[in-house]
Each structure stands twice: as C-alpha cells, then as structure tokens.
Design a protein around this motif. Structure first.
Motif, PDB file in Angstrom:
ATOM      1  N   TRP A   1       7.217  -0.047  -3.208  1.00  0.00           N
ATOM      2  CA  TRP A   1       6.477  -0.464  -2.046  1.00  0.00           C
ATOM      3  C   TRP A   1       6.982  -1.606  -1.343  1.00  0.00           C
ATOM      4  N   ASP A   2       6.857  -2.764  -1.945  1.00  0.00           N
ATOM      5  CA  ASP A   2       7.364  -4.020  -1.250  1.00  0.00           C
ATOM      6  C   ASP A   2       8.664  -4.366  -1.538  1.00  0.00           C
TER       7      ASP A   2
ATOM      8  N   HIS B   1      -0.597  10.140  -0.519  1.00  0.00           N
ATOM      9  CA  HIS B   1      -1.554   9.730  -1.440  1.00  0.00           C
ATOM     10  C   HIS B   1      -1.785  11.370  -2.108  1.00  0.00           C
TER      11      HIS B   1
ATOM     12  N   ASN C   1       1.439  -1.139   9.184  1.00  0.00           N
ATOM     13  CA  ASN C   1       0.695  -1.259   7.832  1.00  0.00           C
ATOM     14  C   ASN C   1      -0.541  -0.486   7.792  1.00  0.00           C
TER      15      ASN C   1
ATOM     16  N   SER D   1      -2.245   2.569   3.342  1.00  0.00           N
ATOM     17  CA  SER D   1      -2.060   1.939   2.141  1.00  0.00           C
ATOM     18  C   SER D   1      -1.167   3.014   1.382  1.00  0.00           C
TER      19      SER D   1
ATOM     20  N   PHE E   1       3.424  -1.469  -6.114  1.00  0.00           N
ATOM     21  CA  PHE E   1       2.011  -1.800  -5.514  1.00  0.00           C
ATOM     22  C   PHE E   1       1.085  -2.108  -6.703  1.00  0.00           C
TER      23      PHE E   1
END
Length: 844
Positions: free
Chosen positions: A73-74, A101, A183, A186, A217
């Motif tokens: 993710w990051d 999700h 953003n 999530s 994450f």
C-alpha cells in the motif's frame, strides 16, 4: 441465530521472525490454481501451459474475476501487462483491482481499480469504488485505446501520502497519464483481475508480467487472534489480525485437543469458522485453548497463542435503555426533530443485537443485525429518519411509525434473544421534573447506568445545551435524592405504614420491634413498609424500632431508626390551618398552598380538601385520598407541579411538597377554604395583592405567609409577604415572617467584633424588630466615613434574621485591616424609619 461477540484478551507467542514491513511478489501464473494463490473464477482462465501468461478461456458472455491476498500500500507499485484482441468498449474490457475489501468488484465493495477500456470513450482510468458507486481518480485522454488490438503495460504507483500515479506503455515507452491525491478508501487485503466480455470476446483477454511491491499496511503488527465470536454451543469464528495462508487451515490445532473442522471465508479473509463435532460451549463459562499451526499470508508466521471462548448469555443490566427522545419538537438547538431510543452496552464485550427485540407501547420490533461495541451506544430511530444523524453515531433503522413514543407517557421494553426482559421504562411526563423542558425538544436521560430503577428518581430532563446526548455519555449527574421517609400512615385501626420517597428492595433482612417487642408481622411493597400494630393498639404511643438495612433500587441504604405511631384524630376547625399561599406564581411557575398542624394532636389528613371561597365554597379539590399522619407543628405544601416549586424557591423542603390538584387561585384576589373529610370547614382566608408589602412593585413569585397560627385567618394583618432573604417563599419550611405573639423587644448585634479574612470569616449582622415588613439597607463604612460597600438592593426583612457580608468591597477586593462601621437603615410600612449601627474590626 443467536450470536454474541466476545473481545479476547490473550497472551500471544510467535515462533517466526518479526512481521515483514514490505510486500514484494511476482507471479508468472504457472500455478495460479493453487488455493494459496488465486481464487475466484479460476475455471474460466488458463495459463497456456505455464507460458507466463494468464488467458481468459470462456465461451459465453459474463463477468470473470480472480483475486489473491496482498497488503502492499505505502510507496507501492503494481505492474502488469494486458492484451485484448479487440477494441475495448463498455461491454468488453479488463481491469486490475488493488486494496479491495471484498472479492466481488461488481457488488458492494471498497477499493481502487485500473480499468482498461470500458465506457464509450475507451480510456485507461484509475477508479475508486465506494459501495456500488465508481468515481474517476485519474484517466487518460478520450479514445486512448481506439485501436483494433490492445497491448499495453500498466504501472500504478501510490505514495505514502496517498498520491496515485498512473502510467502506461503502448510500445513507445512508459508515459504518465496523470496523478491525483486520494485517501478516501482505507486499504483492503485483495488485488485481482476483472474481465467483462461478450461471447465473441470470451477468449481474447490476456494478462502477464505481474509484479507487486510496497510497504505492507499491516506494518510490523503481529499475527494474532483479535476476537472470538461464539455462534452457538458448537460453532465459533476467529477474527485474525492478518489473513492466513489458506492451506495452513489443515494444520490448525487446539490444545487441549478437541475435534473440529475449520472453514475459511474468502469474502472476509480475516475470519475462520470452527465447527466442533460435539456441543462444546455452555453459557457464561470460559474455555481456554492454545491455538497453533495457522500461518500468516504476509509474514509466514505461525500462530501460537492462548485464546478464550466465551458463550455469552445476557442478564438484566447488560444492555439498558439509556435515553429517550419522546417529544423532539420544537428542537432546542442542532438535534433533528426525530424520536429516538438510545441503548447502552454495559458489558466488556461487543454484542450483536440482531435477535433482540424492542417494544414501544404494544408493538414489538426485532432489532436489525448490528453490533453495539462494549461501553458503546446505539440509536434506534425510524428508518426514514436515520440519515439525519451524524455518521459518527451508531444508528439502527427501525420499522416504527411517526409517533412510536407517546409524549405524555409510554412503555419501552428491551428483550434478549431468549425473549427475557432486559430493561423496562414506564416513563411519565413528570419525569422531566422541569416544566419548560417537558414541552418538547429535550430528551429523558438515565442518571445511573447500573441501577435498574424504572422510577423518576433515576431519570430526568437532559442538561445538554442541544437538548440531548444521542450516542454519547448522558449529561445528568449521578447525584440523586437520598432515601428517606416520605410520610407515615395508619390503616384499618391496626396497620402502621412507613412510606419512602423511593422504591425499596425486598432482599434486605430487617428486625422490627414495637414497644420493645420483636415482631415478624410486617411486609414490604414498592415504597411501603407495613407493620401490624394490633397487639399494641391500646397504647397511647407505639414506638417502632427498625433495625437492619433497607436499600432502594439506586443502592442507597437506610439504616436503623425509630418511628413513633399514634392513633390519629380527624382534624377539627382551628387545628389544621392554611399557613402560606402563592396565588401569583413566577413565569412558567406554579401555585402552592401550605398547611400546618396547629394542634397538639397527631392528625390524619385523609380526605382533606381545598376549595375556592367567596361566601360559599366551590371548585373543591381533594388533597389526599389515603391516610397521612401529620405530627403537631408539621408543615406540608401542595402544588400541581412540585418540581417547579423546588426549582423556583431555593429555600424549600422538597420532601414536604406533594403533588395535588388545587382550586383556581386568581392572582389579584380570592379566597380559600380548607375542608375536612365530611366537608367541615377547618379554615378559610381571603387574600388580595394589597396584603403584600407596599415596598414591592411586582408580587409575582412572592408568597403570603402567616405570621402566627394563633392569629385569625380572616384578619389581613395575619398575612405578610415572604422576605427576600428567604427568596420570597418557604414551601415546606417554617415561615420567614413567623413572629411570636406579644413580641415588643428589639435587638441589633454582630456575630463577632473582629473578623479575620485570612480565615474566610464572615460578618454576621443579627436583627430582631418589634415591627414587621421593614425594608432594610445595609452599608459598610470606614471609621472616617468612607463608604466601602453598599448592599446592591434593599431587602424585605423578616421580623428577625441575619445579614452576611464576606469582607469584599464594591470593587470586589478584600477590605484592608482596620476599624469599620456597619449601619442598617430600616423603613417600616407604618412610615417609621430606624437606623442601627455598630463597630467592628477587620484583620488579615
């Protein structure tokens, strides 16, 4: 299905290295049907003999999806190649999803996806999915893919700050299509390929060169069981911090050993279900197991921890009715004009209320599938009104009518899944204890959560500035009226009854003695303790000693005490008198009439009435229907709204103010008659505004007090205005203008000649006048005549009393040490003026 959540606190041990902070992997699709790799519509794809390419291999029109777990993710980068042997359209296109999700992109989901084609403008787009709605984040120019055959390398990057960059290479080198900050969503645990196609395109989409890298994450969080949900006596669900490796479920073990089967839920990869082969979980009993063998899909850690299974059965007090908005209109401030019932979960566990029921009036409704967190709140509102409340509040829509909660009174019941009553509230309008707030816009709040008191002692009007506290702690303090004796009664010539101001519990052991003789002939019921006095009925007095501990539903205790019972008499004329009246209440206030027992006998007030009086009696209102023992010298006030009397008169005794309907009392003038049980005239009086002090410009909110019981009720001089020092009325207390007959002496004195302000001492000025109704003005001077302080208003004084000064000057500063003079100037209604002086000293 009954389901209860239990938050698990467990000691966790790991047998692998620290969790990895990076998620890096590639896939050549050589083994894409392995259960730990890809899942979904695997039968609709082929790897072309391990050629490193994943090909759509279908023959009919449909949507096909493949997903796998990934936590990148990051600082993440996703790279892949897609080929389509056609020009894409809204019916034929491909996509790659990240951070999803759930596994169904075309259903209710959250995450992001790169769409290659789709729509009518044939773009490459980065889309955000929230629920069932798509929104564009970044996109290419229109008709970017207007080519007969598509072959494009895609690169998607995301920075730690949430900046997305979409790139592609169609054969001329990598180019940036655009960047954007987003953003909104999530991260979720899934990445995957999506294809939408017609029958003629069902085998013409291919993917290759997939690589993923980026910061996980999950960060360095350990692999553990975060919660256990016991479904019934043989099934439980484990919630995990990371998704597990699918195949490792076969190695899952519980110690002590127990037989079970494990099921993995792909739609929620953090959950696994355990199905035990025999009934295992009893209610409200803990089962501790050591779990091992399960492997994290991210770090390849082996789970090795102790977990607790607990099958919860609710009891009274676990979930309570905590707040009611029965009349939301007109709104006070920012709350919507919506009825609501607030529930509070008092347990240490999150609870699924899906099989609970709520009853309003005679209507039962099941609660929706909703989990109320431990120590959390849930609002129940009409389905059409749920959107009015903030997203930060937990709201459950109910199939209610517009007026599910009647304004004047109503019943609300909460039932557990076993149809047992968990809480009950029979509210009444007078529970507000505030006339202004009972008119609408204010909620009723519970005072103490762990006290199951279906009683106004535990409820009251909200003190919140916006009218209520939906979804947060109530504004009412937990200070409540102490348990005390309300009154005593004598029934049937033998039964002595002790009435309390609050309901008493039945679980206390008591010892009762009458005239020193122990008796077991007593019983308790709600607010009453009834004692059989028949063996002692010939005695003049019957002292009753009560030992042990009585408690109310609020947990308050009432210890040992002695009460005296005397066979009462019916009041005769001149024995029961009108003692104080308030015909003209303040704005939003209420009238009251106070009575006094002027005899030396115990009286029973049962059947006593009050009426209008003007040559004849009319508008008769009975004050008490049941026995009420009234001791010599005792005072009691009656009002239709005791709460307003206590609110408006700080110098009052709430325990001696009873609710009763009163005859109409015109503000300017009128008359009252006090009648006995057979209609005998016990007392009467006439009043008008001119009986008040001539120094008063407005008599609203000021009572007329009797100066002495021996003064004739019909004489005007018997009645005077209550003093300002007594805050203009003394309901339930001795009158501020009480005066002994024949009093002629005067006195003026100070409590101390020297006051030490370092010790916070006060100057007390005592006075006692022969005349009544004087207006006093107090001044403080230095010895040389400099004025230090002047009381801001002239006080209507009683015939005797005390005035107090705290030592502060008119500027709010403490006066310096020195010698001072206090002077009290008094003007009486007769026109007589007197000045009283004395000296005192201040030290520091």
């Amino acid at each position: 299905m009954k389901r209860y959540l239990f938050a698990v606190i467990c000691m966790v041990y790991f047998v692998a290295s620290d969790a990895q902070a990076q998620s890096v992997w590639t896939d050549d699709f050589s083994n894409f049907r392995h259960p730990d790799r890809w899942f979904g519509d695997t039968s609709l794809f082929s790897n072309n003999g391990a050629s490193g390419m994943l090909s759509l291999a279908d023959s009919v029109a449909r949507d096909a999806q493949l997903f796998r777990l990934s936590s990148a993710w990051d600082s993440a980068r996703w790279q892949f190649r897609v080929e389509m042997d056609f020009t894409p359209s809204s019916s034929n296109y491909a996509a790659f999803a990240v951070g999803m999700h759930r596994t169904d992109l075309f259903g209710d989901n959250q995450g992001y996806f790169v769409r290659i084609g789709g729509g009518t403008q044939r773009r490459i787009s980065l889309m955000r999915r929230n629920g069932t709605t798509n929104a564009t984040v970044v996109e290419s120019s229109a008709n970017f893919l207007q080519v007969p055959n598509v072959g494009v390398d895609i690169e998607l990057e995301r920075s730690p700050q949430g900046v997305w960059t979409l790139k592609c290479d169609t054969g001329s080198g990598m180019m940036i299509l655009g960047s954007a900050l987003d953003n909104t969503i999530s991260p979720g645990p899934y990445v995957g390929f999506i294809c939408r196609y017609t029958a003629t395109r069902a085998d013409k989409i291919r993917f290759s060169n997939l690589s993923v890298e980026g910061g996980s994450f999950y960060s360095n969080s350990p692999f553990l069981v975060s919660r256990v949900e016991v479904m019934d006596n043989h099934r439980a669900i484990l919630e995990l911090s990371h998704p597990p490796v699918f195949s490792s479920l076969q190695q899952l073990n519980l110690t002590p050993r127990v037989n079970f089967n494990g099921l993995y839920h792909r739609d929620d990869p953090y959950r696994i279900e355990l199905i035990f082969t025999s009934d295992t979980f009893e209610y409200n009993r803990q089962y501790v197991y050591r779990i091992s063998g399960l492997q994290s899909s991210e770090s390849l850690e082996n789970l090795d921890s102790s977990i607790v299974f607990f099958r919860f059965k609710p009891k009274v007090g676990d979930v309570i009715i905590n707040e009611l908005m029965i009349d939301p209109s007109p709104a006070v401030a920012h709350l919507p004009e919506i009825e609501y019932v607030e529930l509070f979960n008092a347990t240490q566990w999150d609870l699924d209320l899906g099989n609970w029921q709520i009853q309003t009036g005679s209507t039962h409704r099941f609660l929706p599938e909703v989990t109320i967190p431990s120590k959390g709140y849930l609002l129940l509102v009409r389905a059409n009104d749920a959107w009015w409340f903030s997203d930060s509040l937990l709201v459950a829509p109910m199939d209610w009518g517009v007026n599910a909660l009647p304004n004047s009174s109503g019943l609300v019941l909460l039932f557990s899944p076993d149809a047992e009553i968990m809480d009950r509230v029979d509210y009444q309008l007078d529970w507000y204890n505030d006339a202004a707030k009972s008119g609408g816009g204010w909620s009723l709040e519970r005072r103490i959560k762990d006290r199951m008191c279906n009683d106004p002692s535990n409820w009251g009007a909200s003190n919140s500035a916006i009218g209520g506290t939906p979804g947060r702690a109530n504004s009412l303090t937990e200070l409540i009226e102490p348990l005390r004796v309300s009154h005593t009664a004598f029934l049937g010539g033998r039964w002595g009854e002790v009435y309390f101001n609050l309901p008493i519990e039945d679980d206390s052991e008591l010892e009762v003695t009458v005239r020193g003789v122990k008796t077991d002939r007593f019983l308790r019921h709600e607010r009453c303790l009834r004692i059989d006095l028949a063996p002692f009925i010939d005695q003049v007095e019957m002292p009753v000693r009560i030992e042990g501990v009585l408690s109310d539903c609020m947990g308050q205790k009432w210890g040992d005490t002695t009460l005296v019972f005397v066979k009462p008499e019916r009041p005769k004329p001149g024995e029961l008198l009108i003692n104080e009246i308030l015909p003209a209440p303040p704005t939003n206030g209420a009238s009251y009439v106070e009575l006094i027992n002027a005899s030396n006998a115990w009286l029973d007030l049962q059947g006593v009435s009050l009426a209008r009086y003007d040559a004849e009696v009319f508008d008769i209102r009975r004050l008490l229907d049941s026995s009420f023992l009234f001791a010599p010298g005792q005072i009691i006030a009656f009002s239709p709204h005791p709460d307003r009397i206590v609110r408006d008169f700080t110098n009052s005794n709430s325990g001696a103010i009873r609710r009763a309907s009163l005859p109409s009392m015109p503000n300017a003038s009128g008359g009252l008659a006090l009648l006995g049980q057979e209609g005998i005239l016990l007392d009467s009086m006439l009043y008008d505004e001119s009986m008040h002090s001539p120094f008063l410009q407005d008599v609203r909110g000021i009572s007329l007090e009797r100066v002495h019981p021996n003064n004739p009720s019909m004489e005007r001089e018997t009645w005077v205005s209550a003093t300002s020092q007594a805050h203009w009325g003394t309901p339930g207390l001795p009158n501020s203008q009480f005066r002994n007959m024949g009093h002629t002496e005067e006195a003026f004195s100070l409590g101390k000649d020297v006051i030490n302000l370092n010790r916070s001492e006060l100057l007390e000025v005592f006075y006692d006048f022969a005349d009544m109704g004087g207006v006093g003005h107090l001044r403080i001077h230095t010895a040389n005549g400099f004025e230090v302080y002047v009381f801001p208003q002239r006080d209507l004084l009683g015939s005797s009393g005390v005035l107090v000064w705290d030592g502060r000057t008119s500027r709010g500063e403490y006066a310096p040490s020195g010698l001072y003079i206090v002077s009290l100037e008094v003007l009486f209604p007769s026109g007589k003026r007197k000045v009283y002086k004395d000296a005192f000293a201040i030290v520091h």
